[in-house]
Design a protein around this motif. Structure first.
Motif, mmCIF file in Angstrom:
data_model
loop_
_atom_site.group_PDB
_atom_site.id
_atom_site.type_symbol
_atom_site.label_atom_id
_atom_site.label_comp_id
_atom_site.label_asym_id
_atom_site.label_seq_id
_atom_site.Cartn_x
_atom_site.Cartn_y
_atom_site.Cartn_z
ATOM 1 N N SER A 1 12.403 -9.399 11.725
ATOM 2 C CA SER A 1 12.276 -8.010 12.517
ATOM 3 C C SER A 1 13.110 -6.792 11.457
ATOM 4 N N SER A 2 13.868 -7.199 10.565
ATOM 5 C CA SER A 2 14.426 -6.111 9.699
ATOM 6 C C SER A 2 13.651 -5.697 8.464
ATOM 7 N N GLY A 3 12.564 -6.791 8.439
ATOM 8 C CA GLY A 3 11.476 -6.715 7.118
ATOM 9 C C GLY A 3 12.236 -7.157 6.063
ATOM 10 N N ARG A 4 13.688 -7.734 5.968
ATOM 11 C CA ARG A 4 14.148 -7.890 4.849
ATOM 12 C C ARG A 4 13.893 -9.390 4.396
ATOM 13 N N ALA A 5 13.175 -10.288 5.039
ATOM 14 C CA ALA A 5 13.010 -11.587 4.750
ATOM 15 C C ALA A 5 12.110 -12.138 5.495
ATOM 16 N N PHE A 6 11.338 -13.080 5.055
ATOM 17 C CA PHE A 6 10.258 -14.032 5.729
ATOM 18 C C PHE A 6 10.538 -15.568 5.640
ATOM 19 N N LEU A 7 9.847 -16.337 6.546
ATOM 20 C CA LEU A 7 10.100 -17.811 6.498
ATOM 21 C C LEU A 7 8.985 -18.358 6.090
ATOM 22 N N SER A 8 8.987 -19.525 5.482
ATOM 23 C CA SER A 8 7.981 -20.387 5.172
ATOM 24 C C SER A 8 8.249 -21.614 5.360
ATOM 25 N N THR A 9 6.929 -22.478 5.920
ATOM 26 C CA THR A 9 7.136 -23.904 5.978
ATOM 27 C C THR A 9 6.085 -24.427 4.874
ATOM 28 N N PRO A 10 6.323 -26.019 4.748
ATOM 29 C CA PRO A 10 5.981 -26.424 3.460
ATOM 30 C C PRO A 10 4.389 -26.990 3.524
ATOM 31 N N HIS A 11 3.955 -26.954 2.522
ATOM 32 C CA HIS A 11 2.314 -27.776 2.633
ATOM 33 C C HIS A 11 2.654 -29.001 2.446
ATOM 34 N N GLY A 12 3.776 -29.581 2.037
ATOM 35 C CA GLY A 12 3.852 -31.231 1.703
ATOM 36 C C GLY A 12 5.237 -31.481 2.588
ATOM 37 N N TRP B 1 0.677 -1.239 0.016
ATOM 38 C CA TRP B 1 0.072 -0.077 0.100
ATOM 39 C C TRP B 1 0.955 1.166 -0.030
ATOM 40 N N ASP B 2 0.894 2.044 -1.095
ATOM 41 C CA ASP B 2 1.623 3.173 -1.430
ATOM 42 C C ASP B 2 0.871 4.403 -0.908
ATOM 43 N N GLY B 3 -0.122 4.286 -0.322
ATOM 44 C CA GLY B 3 -0.917 5.431 0.294
ATOM 45 C C GLY B 3 -1.981 5.850 -0.846
ATOM 46 N N THR B 4 -1.906 5.204 -2.186
ATOM 47 C CA THR B 4 -2.887 5.608 -3.086
ATOM 48 C C THR B 4 -3.395 4.385 -3.588
ATOM 49 N N GLY B 5 -2.738 3.569 -3.543
ATOM 50 C CA GLY B 5 -3.311 2.164 -4.415
ATOM 51 C C GLY B 5 -2.621 0.924 -3.908
ATOM 52 N N LEU B 6 -3.239 -0.225 -3.964
ATOM 53 C CA LEU B 6 -2.967 -1.559 -3.422
ATOM 54 C C LEU B 6 -2.394 -2.320 -4.546
ATOM 55 N N THR B 7 -1.102 -2.851 -4.425
ATOM 56 C CA THR B 7 -0.535 -3.624 -5.483
ATOM 57 C C THR B 7 -0.290 -5.072 -4.908
ATOM 58 N N VAL B 8 -0.582 -6.005 -5.567
ATOM 59 C CA VAL B 8 -0.362 -7.491 -4.987
ATOM 60 C C VAL B 8 0.405 -8.292 -6.062
ATOM 61 N N ARG B 9 1.331 -9.010 -5.551
ATOM 62 C CA ARG B 9 2.014 -10.293 -6.299
ATOM 63 C C ARG B 9 1.914 -11.571 -5.553
ATOM 64 N N GLU B 10 1.879 -12.619 -6.157
ATOM 65 C CA GLU B 10 1.842 -13.847 -5.654
ATOM 66 C C GLU B 10 3.486 -14.281 -5.418
ATOM 67 N N THR C 1 11.234 -8.770 -0.756
ATOM 68 C CA THR C 1 10.670 -7.974 -1.772
ATOM 69 C C THR C 1 9.820 -8.620 -3.011
ATOM 70 N N ASP C 2 10.419 -10.016 -3.033
ATOM 71 C CA ASP C 2 9.716 -10.653 -4.175
ATOM 72 C C ASP C 2 9.558 -12.193 -3.862
ATOM 73 N N GLY C 3 9.965 -12.671 -2.603
ATOM 74 C CA GLY C 3 9.715 -13.790 -2.310
ATOM 75 C C GLY C 3 10.753 -14.839 -2.808
ATOM 76 N N LEU C 4 11.682 -14.477 -3.309
ATOM 77 C CA LEU C 4 12.983 -15.349 -3.822
ATOM 78 C C LEU C 4 13.526 -16.154 -2.764
ATOM 79 N N VAL C 5 13.504 -17.436 -3.067
ATOM 80 C CA VAL C 5 14.102 -18.203 -1.966
ATOM 81 C C VAL C 5 15.474 -18.159 -1.924
ATOM 82 N N VAL C 6 16.050 -17.560 -0.576
ATOM 83 C CA VAL C 6 17.492 -17.358 -0.341
ATOM 84 C C VAL C 6 18.056 -18.725 0.220
ATOM 85 N N THR C 7 17.594 -19.303 1.096
ATOM 86 C CA THR C 7 17.827 -20.646 1.560
ATOM 87 C C THR C 7 16.750 -21.681 1.695
#
Length: 358
Positions: free
Chosen positions: A235-246, A213-222, A256-262
């Motif tokens: 806490s830095s906002g630079r990364a997020f963690l995910s667990t597997p569905h399988g 949300w940039d204050g004027t519009g909502l952009t979404v990416r999968e 920023t884009d969901g790219l897998v780092v590790t």
């Protein structure tokens, strides 16, 4: 290397397991940690950190507006002045004293075409959306169905992610999402402008979205491959963690884009020749350098072992040993501690542990 967990407090809650196993914990980037729980016809907002420190932990008690509806995910402002509920047919904003600030009505999450009864008699079906309040308390993010009766094939093909004004419920931002969700959860970024939305579609996958949300519009990416469950934002906002569905590994993603780092497979937890366990759905940042995650013993999914891992590489540091029986999953608080229910599920236990071997 085995790590001994140190107990630092116990809090009795009406449903301690819901904090760890559900979405009752609200992790605000400001550092506050709240629990929003149903109990005897009320909804209670508790300040967990204050409660663990021995202070008055209860911030608000409001009547449950939908006593028959059990599946809503909820949100609250960091100061506790606003409680927002995601219901089957609307998003409801309540003042801390229980007064309604506004209600945004949307399409019903109930199953198929049907007539609506009273608010305390939910429609058939277990599906639901979710909501979250922005860190500064001015916006509400809400995952809803369009404002038409569920069951219309033209409507069922999509859902909506909304930005609502926390003051009056106006809608300054709106985006379409893929349809078919059974449930969802929001994870806020510390900058207040980004939000992760995790959705579940059963065997069809778990699509996840990054909203801006940039204050004027909502952009979404999968983000992700449609089979990942975002569980925590660094806490830095630079990364997020995910667990597997399988049966896949834990993954650390670039924010920023969901790219897998590790990625770390559960097989790395055992010696060569042993049967590999599976990662569970729970993981999170204990602090900026350490992750805690749950792994199921191979073939015995009810038995879980908690592991500490390096936050950057996800390299296993060692399993956690507790001085008393615990139940369920661990839930990281980001301040160097994590939570578990006790073995009976009636109390919430807080733990700390360092990188000192037992």
């Amino acid at each position: 290397m085995t790590f001994h967990a140190r107990p630092t407090g116990t809090v009795l809650l009406p449903d301690a397991a819901a904090v760890v196993g559900g979405h009752a914990l609200l992790r605000h980037p400001s550092g506050s940690r709240h629990a929003l729980l149903r109990d005897a016809g009320t909804i209670r907002l508790a300040d967990l950190l204050a409660a663990f420190d021995g202070g008055p932990g209860l911030l608000a008690v409001v009547p449950d507006p939908w006593p028959g509806w059990r599946n809503s995910a909820c949100g609250a402002s960091a100061d506790g002045s606003l409680i927002v509920l995601a219901g089957q047919r609307s998003v409801l904003a309540l003042e801390a004293d229980g007064r309604t600030r506004w209600e945004y009505r949307h399409g019903c999450w109930g199953d198929g075409p049907h007539a609506h009864g009273s608010a305390d008699v939910p429609c058939h079906g277990l599906w639901s959306g979710s909501c979250a309040v922005s860190p500064d308390g001015t916006l509400v993010w809400a995952h809803v169905l369009p404002d038409l009766d569920h069951g219309d094939l033209a409507v069922d093909s999509y859902e909506e992610w909304l930005i609502l004004d926390a003051a009056d419920g106006a809608v300054p931002g709106r985006a379409r999402l893929e349809g078919g969700t059974g449930g969802s959860n929001h994870l806020p970024y510390p900058d207040g402008a980004h939000m992760l939305l995790s959705t579940g579609q059963g065997q069809d996958g778990t699509p996840a979205y990054l909203g801006h949300w940039d204050g004027t519009g909502l952009t979404v990416r999968e983000v992700g491959d449609g089979f990942r469950i975002p569980v925590d934002v660094h806490s830095s906002g630079r990364a997020f963690l995910s667990t597997p569905h399988g049966r896949d590994g834990l993954q650390l993603h670039r924010s920023t884009d969901g790219l897998v780092v590790t990625e770390r497979a559960a097989g790395d937890l055992v010696a060569d020749g042993d049967e590999a366990p599976r990662w569970g759905y729970a993981a999170g940042f204990v602090d900026g350098h350490t992750v805690i995650a749950a792994a199921h013993d191979a073939g015995r999914r009810e038995e879980r072992q908690h592991w500490l891992l390096d936050a950057l590489t996800l390299r296993p540091l060692g399993p956690v040993a507790y001085p008393r029986p615990v139940g369920g999953y661990p839930l990281a608080l980001g301040d160097g501690s994590w939570l578990t229910p006790d073995a009976g599920g009636s109390a919430l236990l807080r733990w700390k542990g360092g990188r000192t071997a037992a």
